[in-house]
Design an enzyme around this catalytic site. Structure first.
Site, PDB file in Angstrom:
ATOM      1  N   SER A 108       0.865  -1.185   0.000  1.00  0.00           N
ATOM      2  CA  SER A 108       0.000   0.000   0.000  1.00  0.00           C
ATOM      3  C   SER A 108       0.897   1.229   0.000  1.00  0.00           C
ATOM      4  O   SER A 108       1.552   1.533   0.995  1.00  0.00           O
ATOM      5  CB  SER A 108      -0.901   0.010   1.241  1.00  0.00           C
ATOM      6  OG  SER A 108      -1.828  -1.050   1.171  1.00  0.00           O
ATOM      7  N   LYS A 183      -7.356   1.840  -2.499  1.00  0.00           N
ATOM      8  CA  LYS A 183      -6.859   1.373  -1.198  1.00  0.00           C
ATOM      9  C   LYS A 183      -6.817   2.520  -0.197  1.00  0.00           C
ATOM     10  O   LYS A 183      -7.141   2.356   0.988  1.00  0.00           O
ATOM     11  CB  LYS A 183      -5.460   0.752  -1.345  1.00  0.00           C
ATOM     12  CG  LYS A 183      -4.825   0.300  -0.025  1.00  0.00           C
ATOM     13  CD  LYS A 183      -5.673  -0.750   0.705  1.00  0.00           C
ATOM     14  CE  LYS A 183      -5.204  -1.005   2.130  1.00  0.00           C
ATOM     15  NZ  LYS A 183      -4.092  -1.937   2.261  1.00  0.00           N
ATOM     16  N   LYS A 251       0.769   5.750   8.137  1.00  0.00           N
ATOM     17  CA  LYS A 251       1.310   5.966   6.788  1.00  0.00           C
ATOM     18  C   LYS A 251       0.176   6.112   5.776  1.00  0.00           C
ATOM     19  O   LYS A 251       0.172   7.017   4.939  1.00  0.00           O
ATOM     20  CB  LYS A 251       2.244   4.805   6.435  1.00  0.00           C
ATOM     21  CG  LYS A 251       2.820   4.819   5.033  1.00  0.00           C
ATOM     22  CD  LYS A 251       2.110   3.867   4.080  1.00  0.00           C
ATOM     23  CE  LYS A 251       2.114   2.426   4.514  1.00  0.00           C
ATOM     24  NZ  LYS A 251       1.464   1.533   3.533  1.00  0.00           N
TER      25      LYS A 251
END
Length: 305
Positions: A108, A183, A251
């Site tokens: 990701s 995502k 993140k």
């Protein structure tokens, strides 16, 4: 191509190199081995390589060794800097993969990193899909991940059987970077959902309600969700062993807030939850599962943890 019995009995089945054998990568690679693929793996931790070998995979001593004969290269590492580190440079994937190989990055990362990687790979004759996943450690183990893919239809069609050994919901979302954009949206929804569940848990407990009964009935109605189903026991048992670490969700919240700013989308609730995730990490809980957002709500509600 590999000459093992599995490969020879499936002459069209691609030889796979797998880079990154963490919480997600290890069970995912093992599911490919179970499905009959030859998997050659590389990661930095010896115990993870030992686990791959025990599962029937082949261990490589470097990225170059892992990818040199691979038809398909799958990467599953924590973030954009790691994807760049394993992809570029003389020891990286692009310099050592054979022309015509397909690189599937399931990490990701930022959509732009995926776009840049696809462009650089094209110059080397390597095709690329970005294919991040949702479903966490449990989804990886059970091979029921949701896989959101960016790239060319022809490459997606080639990769589909591999994806089907790893997940249940597999969708080509658009051109390079699209998988990462979807995502990012996924991580926004999950974080806000966990935060709402965490606030409900503290409210219910402070009200003296039977928490298990309350969560069971809530999960049977409109408030029910995959998040609540998957994380209910984490809340009930205060079990925050990482399936997906706060560090990684921090993140991801950076990715979605930055990408939203670039396209002019306002994320008012997402921005607040991003700050709550950041504060939890600053308090030393970055290595815990993202269900540990409960700890942040408890602190705000007067608990001394």
């Amino acid at each position: 191509m590999s000459n093992s019995p599995a490969a020879s009995s499936h002459p069209t089945r691609p030889a796979i190199a797998w880079i990154g054998l963490g919480i997600m990568g290890s069970p995912m690679s093992e599911n490919l081995i179970k499905a009959g693929y030859d998997v050659t793996g590389f990661t930095l931790e010896q115990d993870k390589l030992d686990r791959l070998a025990a599962a029937g995979g082949t261990v490589a001593g470097s990225i170059a060794e892992a990818v040199k004969d691979a038809d398909v290269i799958v990467t599953m590492v924590p973030a954009s800097p790691q994807v760049e580190a394993i992809s570029y440079g003389p020891d990286g994937i692009l310099e050592n993969a054979r022309s015509g190989a397909l690189l599937i990055d399931m990490s990701s990362i930022t959509p732009q990193t995926s776009v840049d990687l696809a462009k650089a790979a094209k110059d080397k004759g390597v095709r690329v899909l970005d294919a991040p996943v949702s479903g966490g450690e449990a989804g990886a183990i059970e091979a029921v991940l949701s896989i959101m893919v960016g790239g060319e239809q022809a490459d997606f069609d080639i990769a589909k059987p591999i994806f089907e050994a790893l997940g249940k919901t597999i969708v080509l979302c658009g051109p390079h970077g699209s998988g990462q954009t979807v995502k990012a949206a996924n991580q926004l929804i999950v974080a806000v959902n966990i935060q709402a569940c965490a606030e409900a848990v503290v409210f219910l407990e402070k009200s003296g309600v039977n928490l298990k009964a309350a969560l069971d009935v809530l999960n049977g109605g409109l408030a029910g969700s995959t998040v609540l189903t998957r994380k209910k026991d984490n809340f009930l048992q205060r079990d925050f062993k990482p399936g997906f670490r706060i560090d990684l969700h921090h993140k991801d919240m950076g990715i979605v807030t930055d990408a939203a700013r670039n396209v002019g989308a306002a994320l008012p609730v997402g921005a607040v939850v991003a700050q709550l995730v950041a504060s939890l990490r600053a308090q030393g809980d970055g290595g815990l599962d993202h269900s540990a957002l409960l700890r942040a709500v408890e602190r705000l509600s007067g608990a001394r943890l």
